[in-house]
Scaffold this motif. Structure first.
Motif, PDB file in Angstrom:
ATOM      1  N   ALA A 124       0.820  -1.207   0.000  1.00 55.84           N
ATOM      2  CA  ALA A 124       0.000   0.000   0.000  1.00 55.84           C
ATOM      3  C   ALA A 124       0.854   1.257   0.000  1.00 55.84           C
ATOM      4  O   ALA A 124       2.012   1.263   0.454  1.00 55.84           O
ATOM      5  CB  ALA A 124      -0.926   0.006   1.221  1.00 55.84           C
ATOM      6  N   VAL A 125       0.241   2.318  -0.532  1.00 63.23           N
ATOM      7  CA  VAL A 125       0.748   3.682  -0.379  1.00 63.23           C
ATOM      8  C   VAL A 125      -0.189   4.366   0.601  1.00 63.23           C
ATOM      9  O   VAL A 125      -1.380   4.528   0.302  1.00 63.23           O
ATOM     10  CB  VAL A 125       0.777   4.439  -1.718  1.00 63.23           C
ATOM     11  CG1 VAL A 125       1.275   5.866  -1.509  1.00 63.23           C
ATOM     12  CG2 VAL A 125       1.628   3.717  -2.726  1.00 63.23           C
ATOM     13  N   LEU A 195       5.314   4.142   2.165  1.00 60.92           N
ATOM     14  CA  LEU A 195       5.284   3.101   1.156  1.00 60.92           C
ATOM     15  C   LEU A 195       5.616   1.775   1.846  1.00 60.92           C
ATOM     16  O   LEU A 195       6.712   1.606   2.390  1.00 60.92           O
ATOM     17  CB  LEU A 195       6.296   3.378   0.040  1.00 60.92           C
ATOM     18  CG  LEU A 195       5.905   4.466  -0.980  1.00 60.92           C
ATOM     19  CD1 LEU A 195       6.029   5.857  -0.357  1.00 60.92           C
ATOM     20  CD2 LEU A 195       6.777   4.379  -2.233  1.00 60.92           C
ATOM     21  N   VAL A 196       4.644   0.841   1.819  1.00 60.92           N
ATOM     22  CA  VAL A 196       4.769  -0.410   2.568  1.00 60.92           C
ATOM     23  C   VAL A 196       4.654  -1.581   1.597  1.00 60.92           C
ATOM     24  O   VAL A 196       3.704  -1.643   0.793  1.00 60.92           O
ATOM     25  CB  VAL A 196       3.668  -0.521   3.649  1.00 60.92           C
ATOM     26  CG1 VAL A 196       3.966  -1.688   4.582  1.00 60.92           C
ATOM     27  CG2 VAL A 196       3.555   0.781   4.433  1.00 60.92           C
ATOM     28  N   ASP A 197       5.608  -2.513   1.649  1.00 62.53           N
ATOM     29  CA  ASP A 197       5.571  -3.647   0.725  1.00 62.53           C
ATOM     30  C   ASP A 197       4.622  -4.723   1.243  1.00 62.53           C
ATOM     31  O   ASP A 197       4.036  -4.605   2.319  1.00 62.53           O
ATOM     32  CB  ASP A 197       6.982  -4.192   0.479  1.00 62.53           C
ATOM     33  CG  ASP A 197       7.608  -4.800   1.735  1.00 62.53           C
ATOM     34  OD1 ASP A 197       6.884  -5.035   2.725  1.00 62.53           O
ATOM     35  OD2 ASP A 197       8.840  -5.005   1.733  1.00 62.53           O
ATOM     36  N   ARG A 198       4.471  -5.789   0.492  1.00 64.41           N
ATOM     37  CA  ARG A 198       3.494  -6.822   0.838  1.00 64.41           C
ATOM     38  C   ARG A 198       3.874  -7.590   2.090  1.00 64.41           C
ATOM     39  O   ARG A 198       3.035  -8.244   2.712  1.00 64.41           O
ATOM     40  CB  ARG A 198       3.320  -7.788  -0.339  1.00 64.41           C
ATOM     41  CG  ARG A 198       4.584  -8.508  -0.734  1.00 64.41           C
ATOM     42  CD  ARG A 198       4.297  -9.468  -1.869  1.00 64.41           C
ATOM     43  NE  ARG A 198       5.500 -10.166  -2.309  1.00 64.41           N
ATOM     44  CZ  ARG A 198       5.497 -11.151  -3.185  1.00 64.41           C
ATOM     45  NH1 ARG A 198       4.351 -11.552  -3.710  1.00 64.41           N
ATOM     46  NH2 ARG A 198       6.625 -11.736  -3.544  1.00 64.41           N
ATOM     47  N   GLY A 199       5.162  -7.536   2.476  1.00 60.90           N
ATOM     48  CA  GLY A 199       5.594  -8.186   3.712  1.00 60.90           C
ATOM     49  C   GLY A 199       5.380  -7.324   4.944  1.00 60.90           C
ATOM     50  O   GLY A 199       5.695  -7.741   6.055  1.00 60.90           O
ATOM     51  N   LEU A 222       6.840  -1.784  -4.703  1.00 59.71           N
ATOM     52  CA  LEU A 222       5.699  -2.272  -3.939  1.00 59.71           C
ATOM     53  C   LEU A 222       4.856  -3.259  -4.738  1.00 59.71           C
ATOM     54  O   LEU A 222       4.068  -4.015  -4.143  1.00 59.71           O
ATOM     55  CB  LEU A 222       4.800  -1.092  -3.522  1.00 59.71           C
ATOM     56  CG  LEU A 222       5.472   0.047  -2.755  1.00 59.71           C
ATOM     57  CD1 LEU A 222       4.434   1.096  -2.405  1.00 59.71           C
ATOM     58  CD2 LEU A 222       6.160  -0.470  -1.523  1.00 59.71           C
ATOM     59  N   ALA A 223       4.993  -3.242  -6.058  1.00 60.01           N
ATOM     60  CA  ALA A 223       4.124  -4.071  -6.901  1.00 60.01           C
ATOM     61  C   ALA A 223       4.351  -5.553  -6.595  1.00 60.01           C
ATOM     62  O   ALA A 223       5.501  -6.003  -6.466  1.00 60.01           O
ATOM     63  CB  ALA A 223       4.386  -3.793  -8.360  1.00 60.01           C
TER      64      ALA A 223
END
Length: 230
Positions: A124-125, A195-199, A222-223
Motif C-alpha cells: 500500500a501507499v 510506502l509499505v511492501d506486501r511483507g 511495492l508491486a
C-alpha cells in the motif's frame, strides 16, 4: 681643646634646643663619631637594597597562588550544558531510520466505523492526511500506483476524510497510532507518505510530500511479483 660656638661671633646662630655645641680644634677628635655615622648610613643603604630583593620572591609566590586558585575555579565551576544525570535520551527516529521497519498491526476505521486491519491492505501507499486533506496529492498517488498496490488515506478523528477519489480507500485513525509510530509532525500544506511492501516493511517514508515525483521511483518496489505461468 675646643671652644663653644654659641659665644663666638664667627658661627651662625644655632637653634637653642641643640644646647651648647663645642667645635674641637683638631678634626681627628671627630673620627670616632664620623665612623659611627658612616656605619649607620651603610646599614640604612643595605636595608633599602634588600627590600626589593625580598619583594621579588614574594611576588612570585603570590602569582603562583593566584594561578592555582584560578585553576581550581575553572575545574569546579558548573558549565552550561553539562549533564548531571546518568541516563541519556535517545533521539527520535528519522525517516531514514524507519525504512525497513515493520508496519505496526493497527486497526483503523472506515466511514461506517467498522474496524479495518491496515496490514490487510498491503502492499500500500498510505497518505497521512490528518494535517492536510491534500486532494491533489491523493489523486496523483492513485494515478501512479501500480496494479495490486492499495492507496490509503488516513485522517485524524473518528471519521475518514471523504469522499475519496476512485481507487482510494479512506480510513480514520482515532487513536493517532500511525502518526505516533512515524513520529513526524502533521503539516498543514503537505501529506506524509508511507510506502509499505506486501511483507509489511516500510520501503520509504516521505515526511512532507509536495508531489508524487518524490516517490514515484519507489512505487515499482511495492508491486506484487508476477505469478509465473507454465
Amino acid at each position: 681643646m675646643g671652644k663653644a660656638d654659641a659665644d663666638g661671633p664667627e658661627l651662625p646662630d644655632l637653634p637653642p634646643e641643640w644646647g651648647r655645641v663645642v667645635v674641637p680644634d683638631d678634626a681627628a677628635a671627630l673620627a670616632a663619631e664620623a665612623a659611627q655615622v658612616r656605619r649607620e648610613l651603610r646599614g640604612a643603604a643595605r636595608g633599602r637594597t634588600r627590600r626589593p630583593a625580598l619583594a621579588y620572591p614574594a611576588l612570585v609566590i603570590v602569582v603562583a597562588l593566584l594561578t592555582t586558585i584560578g585553576g581550581l575555579l575553572v575545574a569546579t565551576w558548573p558549565r552550561t550544558g553539562r549533564s548531571t544525570g546518568l541516563t541519556t535520551t535517545t533521539p527520535d527516529p528519522t525517516p531514514a531510520g524507519l525504512a525497513g521497519r515493520p508496519l505496526p498491526a493497527l486497526d483503523l476505521v472506515d466511514a461506517g466505523q467498522a474496524p479495518v486491519p491496515l496490514r490487510g491492505l498491503l502492499p500500500a501507499v498510505v497518505l497521512l492526511v490528518d494535517g492536510c486533506p491534500c486532494p491533489d496529492r491523493v489523486v496523483e498517488a492513485a494515478a501512479a500506483a501500480p496494479p495490486g498496490v492499495t492507496v490509503v488515506t488516513v485522517s485524524g478523528g473518528r471519521t475518514p476524510t471523504g469522499p475519496p477519489p476512485p481507487g482510494v480507500r479512506a480510513l480514520a485513525d482515532p487513536a493517532g497510532g500511525l502518526r505516533a509510530f512515524v513520529n513526524l509532525p502533521a503539516r498543514p500544506d503537505s501529506a506524509t507518505v508511507l510506502l509499505v511492501d506486501r511483507g509489511g516493511l516500510l520501503v520509504r517514508v516521505v515526511p512532507a510530500a509536495s508531489t508524487v515525483e518524490e516517490y514515484r521511483a519507489d512505487l515499482t518496489r511495492l508491486a506484487p511479483a508476477a505469478t509465473p505461468t507454465g
